[in-house]
Design a protein around this motif. Structure first.
Motif, PDB file in Angstrom:
ATOM      1  N   LYS A 118       0.964  -1.183   0.003  1.00 60.51           N
ATOM      2  CA  LYS A 118       0.011  -0.173   0.004  1.00 60.51           C
ATOM      3  C   LYS A 118       0.910   1.233   0.129  1.00 60.51           C
ATOM      4  N   LYS A 119       1.998   1.119   0.764  1.00 58.49           N
ATOM      5  CA  LYS A 119       2.866   2.385   0.847  1.00 58.49           C
ATOM      6  C   LYS A 119       3.499   2.611  -0.455  1.00 58.49           C
ATOM      7  N   GLN A 120       3.857   1.434  -0.999  1.00 60.30           N
ATOM      8  CA  GLN A 120       4.606   1.403  -2.546  1.00 60.30           C
ATOM      9  C   GLN A 120       3.624   1.683  -3.623  1.00 60.30           C
ATOM     10  N   ARG A 121       2.593   1.559  -2.994  1.00 61.07           N
ATOM     11  CA  ARG A 121       1.396   1.999  -4.194  1.00 61.07           C
ATOM     12  C   ARG A 121       1.450   0.782  -5.463  1.00 61.07           C
ATOM     13  N   LYS A 122       1.717  -0.426  -4.952  1.00 59.03           N
ATOM     14  CA  LYS A 122       1.651  -1.355  -5.940  1.00 59.03           C
ATOM     15  C   LYS A 122       0.240  -2.006  -5.934  1.00 59.03           C
ATOM     16  N   PHE A 123      -0.600  -1.392  -6.368  1.00 58.84           N
ATOM     17  CA  PHE A 123      -2.088  -1.588  -6.320  1.00 58.84           C
ATOM     18  C   PHE A 123      -2.481  -2.894  -6.971  1.00 58.84           C
ATOM     19  N   ASP A 124      -1.912  -3.195  -8.151  1.00 57.59           N
ATOM     20  CA  ASP A 124      -2.143  -4.315  -8.831  1.00 57.59           C
ATOM     21  C   ASP A 124      -1.935  -5.683  -8.071  1.00 57.59           C
ATOM     22  N   ASP A 125      -0.741  -5.461  -7.464  1.00 58.01           N
ATOM     23  CA  ASP A 125      -0.403  -6.598  -6.461  1.00 58.01           C
ATOM     24  C   ASP A 125      -1.473  -6.872  -5.244  1.00 58.01           C
ATOM     25  N   LEU A 126      -1.622  -5.852  -4.818  1.00 52.93           N
ATOM     26  CA  LEU A 126      -2.663  -5.546  -3.885  1.00 52.93           C
ATOM     27  C   LEU A 126      -3.568  -6.533  -3.888  1.00 52.93           C
ATOM     28  N   GLN A 127      -4.243  -6.590  -4.936  1.00 53.49           N
ATOM     29  CA  GLN A 127      -5.761  -7.186  -5.391  1.00 53.49           C
ATOM     30  C   GLN A 127      -5.286  -8.760  -5.302  1.00 53.49           C
ATOM     31  N   ALA A 128      -4.321  -9.066  -5.625  1.00 54.04           N
ATOM     32  CA  ALA A 128      -3.865 -10.527  -5.676  1.00 54.04           C
ATOM     33  C   ALA A 128      -3.824 -10.913  -4.099  1.00 54.04           C
ATOM     34  N   LEU A 129      -3.015 -10.214  -3.385  1.00 54.35           N
ATOM     35  CA  LEU A 129      -2.961 -10.315  -2.037  1.00 54.35           C
ATOM     36  C   LEU A 129      -4.098 -10.417  -1.252  1.00 54.35           C
ATOM     37  N   ASP A 130      -5.088  -9.679  -1.737  1.00 55.53           N
ATOM     38  CA  ASP A 130      -6.230  -9.807  -0.999  1.00 55.53           C
ATOM     39  C   ASP A 130      -7.101 -10.890  -1.385  1.00 55.53           C
ATOM     40  N   ASP A 131      -7.107 -11.480  -2.611  1.00 54.76           N
ATOM     41  CA  ASP A 131      -7.594 -12.720  -2.885  1.00 54.76           C
ATOM     42  C   ASP A 131      -7.084 -13.882  -1.917  1.00 54.76           C
ATOM     43  N   ASN A 132      -5.650 -13.597  -1.852  1.00 50.62           N
ATOM     44  CA  ASN A 132      -5.179 -14.739  -0.949  1.00 50.62           C
ATOM     45  C   ASN A 132      -5.596 -14.652   0.326  1.00 50.62           C
ATOM     46  N   MET A 133      -5.620 -13.496   0.671  1.00 51.99           N
ATOM     47  CA  MET A 133      -6.061 -13.336   2.215  1.00 51.99           C
ATOM     48  C   MET A 133      -7.473 -13.852   2.481  1.00 51.99           C
ATOM     49  N   ALA A 134      -8.254 -13.639   1.510  1.00 56.67           N
ATOM     50  CA  ALA A 134      -9.583 -14.071   1.766  1.00 56.67           C
ATOM     51  C   ALA A 134      -9.564 -15.524   1.822  1.00 56.67           C
ATOM     52  N   ASP A 135      -8.932 -16.343   0.830  1.00 54.10           N
ATOM     53  CA  ASP A 135      -8.693 -17.716   0.854  1.00 54.10           C
ATOM     54  C   ASP A 135      -8.261 -18.235   2.305  1.00 54.10           C
ATOM     55  N   LEU A 136      -7.265 -17.677   2.593  1.00 56.48           N
ATOM     56  CA  LEU A 136      -6.655 -17.987   3.904  1.00 56.48           C
ATOM     57  C   LEU A 136      -7.531 -17.929   5.204  1.00 56.48           C
ATOM     58  N   GLU A 137      -8.342 -16.826   5.204  1.00 58.23           N
ATOM     59  CA  GLU A 137      -9.374 -16.681   6.238  1.00 58.23           C
ATOM     60  C   GLU A 137     -10.399 -17.634   6.269  1.00 58.23           C
ATOM     61  N   LYS A 138     -10.803 -17.865   5.103  1.00 54.62           N
ATOM     62  CA  LYS A 138     -11.852 -18.943   4.617  1.00 54.62           C
ATOM     63  C   LYS A 138     -11.378 -20.460   5.394  1.00 54.62           C
ATOM     64  N   GLU A 139     -10.149 -20.528   5.052  1.00 59.22           N
ATOM     65  CA  GLU A 139      -9.619 -21.900   5.640  1.00 59.22           C
ATOM     66  C   GLU A 139      -9.296 -21.694   7.092  1.00 59.22           C
ATOM     67  N   ILE A 140      -8.866 -20.575   7.857  1.00 65.52           N
ATOM     68  CA  ILE A 140      -8.737 -20.604   8.908  1.00 65.52           C
ATOM     69  C   ILE A 140     -10.156 -20.839   9.690  1.00 65.52           C
ATOM     70  N   GLY A 141     -10.861 -20.137   9.138  1.00 70.55           N
ATOM     71  CA  GLY A 141     -12.460 -20.141   9.761  1.00 70.55           C
ATOM     72  C   GLY A 141     -12.801 -21.709   9.956  1.00 70.55           C
ATOM     73  N   GLU A 142     -12.724 -22.214   8.638  1.00 68.04           N
ATOM     74  CA  GLU A 142     -13.174 -23.638   8.587  1.00 68.04           C
ATOM     75  C   GLU A 142     -12.548 -24.662   9.766  1.00 68.04           C
ATOM     76  N   LEU A 143     -11.294 -24.417   9.679  1.00 62.53           N
ATOM     77  CA  LEU A 143     -10.168 -25.203  10.694  1.00 62.53           C
ATOM     78  C   LEU A 143     -10.869 -24.922  12.244  1.00 62.53           C
ATOM     79  N   LYS A 144     -10.916 -23.683  12.287  1.00 64.28           N
ATOM     80  CA  LYS A 144     -11.515 -23.378  13.877  1.00 64.28           C
ATOM     81  C   LYS A 144     -12.753 -24.022  14.089  1.00 64.28           C
ATOM     82  N   LEU A 145     -13.773 -24.143  12.958  1.00 64.44           N
ATOM     83  CA  LEU A 145     -15.090 -24.705  13.085  1.00 64.44           C
ATOM     84  C   LEU A 145     -14.806 -26.078  13.439  1.00 64.44           C
ATOM     85  N   GLU A 146     -14.038 -26.534  12.712  1.00 64.16           N
ATOM     86  CA  GLU A 146     -13.581 -28.000  12.968  1.00 64.16           C
ATOM     87  C   GLU A 146     -13.262 -28.483  14.426  1.00 64.16           C
TER      88      GLU A 146
END
Lengths: 591, 610
Positions: A557-585
């Motif tokens: 964000k600081k470096q203003r690499k917004f294109d990469d940011l999008q990919a990161l966000d996606d990644n993050m969402a996936d991770l969060e989903k997985e974490i949530g699932e694991l926690k539930l389990e």
């Protein structure tokens, strides 16, 4: 600024003068003929001008003398448009007292100025000035100097003060004070308030609005309530206008219950009839009672004949020469008979049916129908063949109707009540009420069962309806009403099912899901410690990863690499989903 | 919101009527079980009233499994079923009802009358009920047809224009009209001040009778009216003061449907069209049940086709996602929503059919061309265009127009020609160069039917300039307002269509009247108040407040048009400071209006026609 001029036109309209200042046509628009805007206060002079002396026109703000209304308008536009919110506020506040002002106007101006009293008028006007300068807002204590300097408000305020005792006034203490940066409170309006859009307090709620959104008038009293009788017209906002009691509830649909009147009227007539009926009934009971004695051999049939005549004195032959119902003259062919319970003479013509012998069997059968309001009593009969078949009791049409119709109807009702249709309907209602009662989530599964039962009913019914249609085609043997009832019932059930279909499907889905979970859930319960450990480790790794990504996120964000940011966000969402699932389990075993 | 809503009122009335009876004998049973199968008994009048406000499935939901008419004497005994009666308290119905409860066919009777019941009739009924089977008697006030949210009409009026002489009610029609106005006022609990058009005997009679009902109602029903800040206004107008509006071809959806097919009790009969599926033979138009209709009923033809296109696209999108039934899941979803889909698709085809048929008819009738001429002719009172307009009119009347290829266009229908001539005759009635009679002679040579030839005379007798109210400042031919949206006294008056649209130039005279009402400038010698009642007197002289009415109920003797209803609907929509209801004896289409006049004219007698 145009609005100021409008007032000229406005006022003219109100006082019925034909002249209009040029250009007022469109400007007329924002003011209701009643919604007199503060500058109206100015108009006493102006109206005088047009009617009496054109010399007395003066600007309300700076008191500069004007020759014509048009000139005044021009002057107002040129000189006084830069005045800020302060003026606007005054304008707003002055409207609240328009009523007072009008009264004042009537007394002071119209009364005084009509006729050759110009001298006095001038004087009064000067007096006006005195009031103005004396006046301060009591509730405006800590106001800006700009406001208190403003002549206009004072100008308008004075008459109100003078008439406080005479005329009810609507309080203004609740008015929202303008901050200089106000916006119209109407949802979605958001106009900034000031000279351009106006700055008006709703007289009822006190909030600030623009000109356009206070184009409503209602009657208010001192308590700020809507008072349709004694209230005075005030300018209010739309929501106060619409929120009036007298404005709402209009679509309720007024209805007038006449049952009380009706029942009173009916009782007047029916109570004596009911007494008559009881008397008749009693006689019939006694007849039957005597016949029982005859049947058991305690009395002879001949004594019954005597008893009949003793029970009710038969109408004298001399008193009546025609049938009381059909009024045919009695003759050799039209024989005279006497009703056994009322004793009046009637004919016995079988076609007209004014009276007829009712077989004893039938009489007992009908009398043995117990009406719900009757007390329990012993049943008559059964009579032995000997009497039951031979003896009949002659009753006239009126008595028959009085004695039998209720019981007949009741019997029919009972019979039909037990019919197939009603049974089916009861079942349907029963199922429906059970379905309605199910609120608990766990119980919902039972609904499936209920619905399938209803579904079966629908199938059976449609079969029946089709069968009836077929029977009509083949044999013409057809009960229209029954058919229509069944068809309606079937339609009703189908409609009900369709209505509830989404609900049912949802439950079914849940059931399937639940079953699945149950299947999976059981082994889960026995989660081995080893599994827990592995999953915990996995979870920890994932959390770590998430942390790293979050850091990266900030950096990018600081470096203003917004294109990469999008990919990161996606990644993050996936991770969060997985974490949530694991926690539930893991559930409680997570940490 | 708090607008007048006839459908809302109707819904509440239905609730009142159909609410499960509280049976005193039984303990209030468990929910669901207290409801019984019930019978709804109607009469000829109320059955059509009911049909306009509810559907069979809704009645079924209230366990009404049998609907019958009181007049039907072949009804079987169903003594186990309670019966709900919704009846008009007319003499004949009350007699029928007395017979019915004397020898009852049902278990018990709840009786709802749709208007005020007179004391003697109630007594008669009470005396017939010696079996004590009537459990409830109540008045609900719905002796009118609910057409739109703010449009009502009288119920089956026989002669809306008077029968024996011009401008005179026949007693039966008068009662119908009076009943509808009185019940409408009561259903909204309004106690209005009444104003009427002074040049109309029919309006005058109606107004004074309504006033009499209000002040002398024996049950003091009007005393229960809600006290208002300012009394509502009942405005009784006469069609003859605006004969133009019902003669012009309208261009908005609802009006056009009425024009092309005829809307009767909110249903349209399409069975005459070729290749119509069974489900579309009769279609119901109800703005509360049909979202698309609700959104589009006031749109003009151009806007309508756009709106329809969007509607169809949306529908396609929906079906597309479901037509590709890839998985079982998709299929399941489709099946679950099948009834909904079916309803939508039926609706789509209904409106498709209606609008395509309208389009066809407009072309067939050459309405684009005719209407443009009509509109320009009536939108100015200027006689200076007489020569040009006469030429155009003659070209249309005698089919002299050719198309681009020089071939003659298909001839106009006689009705269209007649309406064109009527407009001309009305506009140039007082013009010295008026050639109406010459045109009529020429048409007669063209084998124009006699009754149509006479029509112009009848029309002028009915609504000629001497019969109309003298116009204070503008003629009915002038455009009312050409600015878009006029603001009067806080009320926004729509421009009523696009002023650049040549087909919507004419604005009904009603707008003018309402604008004057808003300005408090309605001439009180042309629109006098009905006197009577202290409160009303007070309202008139007033306290000097010039506050315009906030509630207006309009009734047009001689028929209201859908165009006027649209004007009112738009007024309601744009203003929360005013709410308005409009109604009339009936709703004539342009041809309907001509027929009304032809029918009535034949009985008005030839004497006055010369």
């Amino acid at each position: 600024m145009a609005k100021r001029r409008v007032l000229g036109a406005q006022h003219e309209g109100a006082s019925g003068r034909p002249e209009k200042p040029e250009g007022s046509g469109t400007n007329l628009v924002p003011n209701g003929s009643g919604t007199v805007i503060p500058e109206v206060a100015v108009y006493p002079p102006s109206s005088i001008v047009t009617s009496a002396s054109p010399m007395t026109l003066s600007c309300p703000i700076c008191s500069e003398k004007m020759v014509t209304l048009a000139q005044l308008n021009q002057h107002l536009d040129d000189e006084h448009t830069t005045v800020d919110n302060g003026t606007g506020d005054r304008r707003g506040s002055s409207i609240g007292i328009e009523k007072d002002f009008k009264n004042w106007f009537k007394e002071r101006v119209i009364d005084n100025f009509i006729g050759p009293q110009q001298q006095r008028e001038q004087k009064k006007l000067k007096q006006l000035d005195v009031f103005e300068s004396n006046f301060t807002f009591s509730d405006d204590g800590g106001d800006t100097p700009k406001r208190s300097d403003n002549d206009e408000g004072i100008h308008n305020g004075s008459p109100r003060r003078r008439h406080k005792k005479k005329v009810m006034s609507v309080p203004r203490s609740h008015w929202q004070k303008p901050s200089g940066n106000d916006f119209c409170h109407t949802e979605g309006c958001n106009k900034s308030l000031g000279l351009k859009n106006g700055l008006i307090n709703c007289r009822k709620c006190g909030k600030l609005f623009c000109d356009y959104h206070t184009m409503y008038r209602m009657k208010l009293n001192e308590k700020l309530e809507n008072d349709t009788v004694h209230g005075i017209w005030c300018r209010v906002c739309a929501s106060c206008f619409v929120g009036r009691d007298c404005w709402n509830g209009v679509n309720e649909g007024f209805h007038n219950d006449l049952s009380y009147d009706f029942h009173r009227l009916r009782d007047k007539k029916v109570v004596p009839i009911n007494l008559d009926r009881l008397a008749l009934q009693k006689r019939l009971f006694r007849l039957l009672g005597f016949l029982e004695l005859v049947d058991s051999g305690k009395q002879s049939l001949a004594s019954y004949r005597r008893f009949e005549r003793d029970l009710v004195p038969w109408e004298d032959d001399k008193e009546r020469h025609d049938c009381k119902i059909c009024h045919w003259k009695f003759s050799l062919f039209v024989r005279r008979h006497h009703c056994r319970v009322c004793g009046l003479s009637v004919c016995g013509d079988p076609e007209r049916g004014c009276s007829m012998p009712v077989p004893l069997d039938l009489v007992t059968k009908i009398l043995n129908i117990r009406l719900p309001e009757e007390e329990d009593r012993d049943k008559f009969g059964p009579f032995s063949e000997r009497i039951g078949k031979i003896v009949s009791i002659r009753l006239c049409l009126d008595c028959k109707r009085m004695l039998f119709v209720r019981r007949f109807n009741y019997r029919d009702c009972k019979k039909l009540e037990d019919g197939d249709l009603m049974k089916e309907f009861d079942r349907f209602s029963e199922l429906r009420s059970r379905i309605e009662k199910v609120n608990d989530v766990t119980d919902e599964l039972r609904l499936i069962d209920y619905f399938s039962k209803i579904e079966q009913m629908a199938m059976a019914l449609s079969g029946k309806v089709k069968g009836m249609e077929k029977a009509r085609e083949e044999a013409g043997d057809f009960n229209v009403q029954e058919y229509r009832l069944y068809r309606s019932f079937q339609q009703r059930i189908v409609g009900y099912l369709q209505e509830n279909l989404p609900k049912l499907r949802r439950i079914q889905k849940r059931k399937i899901a639940e079953e699945k979970r149950l299947m999976e859930g059981k082994p889960k319960k026995k989660l081995l410690k080893r599994d827990i450990r592995i999953k915990r480790e996995k979870l920890m790794v994932l959390t770590e990863q998430k942390f790293m990504i979050e850091n990266l996120h900030e950096e990018y964000k600081k470096q203003r690499k917004f294109d990469d940011l999008q990919a990161l966000d996606d990644n993050m969402a996936d991770l969060e989903k997985e974490i949530g699932e694991l926690k539930l389990e893991l559930g409680e075993d997570a940490f | 919101m708090s607008d007048f809503d006839l459908y809302r009122v109707a819904g509440n009335y239905l609730q009142t009527i159909l609410a499960p009876a509280k049976d005193a004998n039984k303990k209030v049973a468990q929910s669901g079980n207290s409801q019984r199968i019930r019978v709804l008994l109607l009469d000829n009048q109320t059955s059509s009233i009911i049909s306009m406000i509810t559907t069979q499935s809704e009645l079924l939901r209230h366990e009404i499994y049998l609907i019958d008419k009181l007049e039907n004497s072949d009804r079987d005994n169903l003594r186990n079923l309670p019966c709900i009666c919704f009846l008009k308290p007319s003499d004949i119905t009350v007699s029928n009802l007395c017979n019915e409860i004397g020898s009852p066919r049902y278990k018990n009777y709840e009786i709802y009358f749709n208007n005020v019941v007179s004391k003697p009739r109630l007594e008669r009924l009470a005396e017939s009920d010696d079996l004590e089977i009537v459990t409830k008697v109540a008045e609900v006030f719905q002796d009118y047809y609910t057409v739109n949210k703010a449009l009502y009409t009288s119920v089956n009026i026989a002669n809306p224009l008077g029968i024996t002489t011009v401008d005179t009610w026949d007693p039966e029609s008068f009662d119908t009209a009076l009943d509808s106005v009185v019940s409408l006022l009561l259903s909204f609990k309004l106690k209005p001040v009444i104003r009427y058009e002074s040049n109309s005997k029919m309006a005058t009679k109606l107004a004074s009778s309504v006033g009499f009902e209000i002040n002398n109602n024996s049950d003091k029903l009007f005393d229960e009216a809600t006290k208002k800040d300012i009394a509502p206004l009942l405005l009784i107008l006469d069609r003859k003061n605006d004969p133009i509006t019902p003669l012009l071809f309208p261009w908005t959806y609802q009006s056009m449907i009425h024009e092309v097919f005829g809307i009767k009790n909110n249903t349209v009969d399409l069975s005459a069209l070729p290749n119509v599926s069974e489900e579309l033979k009769t279609v119901v138009l109800n703005e509360t049940q049909d979202q698309f209709y609700h959104d589009s009923m006031y749109l003009n033809f151009g806007e309508l086709s756009e709106s329809l296109k969007r509607f169809i696209d949306k529908y396609r999108e929906k079906t597309k996602t479901n037509s590709s039934l890839n998985s079982i899941k998709d299929m399941k979803f489709f099946l679950e929503n099948y009834p909904e889909f079916k309803k939508t698709s039926l609706n789509v085809s209904k409106h498709m059919l209606l609008s395509s048929e309208i389009d066809k008819k407009i072309n067939e009738w050459r309405m684009w061309e005719v209407s443009e001429f009509e509109q320009t002719m009536v939108s100015n009172s200027d006689h200076s265009h007489h020569q040009r307009e006469l030429e155009q009119l003659e070209a249309l009347l005698f089919d002299r127009k050719n198309n681009d290829q020089g071939e003659p266009l298909s001839p106009l229908s006689r009705e269209t020609k007649l309406k064109l001539l009527s407009l001309y005759a009305l506009k140039y009635e007082k013009y010295t160069g008026n050639e109406t009679s010459r045109l009529l002679r020429m048409l007669k040579k063209d084998h124009f039917p006699d009754q149509y030839i006479q029509f112009i005379a009848v029309l002028l007798k009915y609504a000629g300039s001497s019969k109309r109210l003298p116009n204070d400042d503008d003629s009915i031919f002038d455009r009312v307002a050409n600015s878009s949206g006029t603001l009067i006294n806080g009320l926004t008056f729509g421009s009523h269509g696009d002023s650049s649209n040549v087909y919507m130039q004419h604005i009904p005279r009603l707008q003018n009247i309402l604008m004057k009402v808003a300005k408090c400038k309605l001439n009180s010698s042309h629109y006098p108040y009905v006197k009577g009642g202290k409160q009303i007197e007070q309202e008139i002289t007033g306290t000097g407040d010039r506050v315009s009415p906030q509630e207006i109920v309009i009734f047009i003797v001689g028929g209201v048009t859908y165009e006027e209803a649209r004007l009112v609907a738009e007024l309601n929509k744009t203003n929360s400071g005013l709410r308005c209801l409009i109604g009339g004896t009936h709703i004539p289409s342009t041809n309907g209006f001509v027929e009304n006049l032809v029918d009535s004219g034949s009985t008005w007698g030839a004497a006055g026609l010369r």
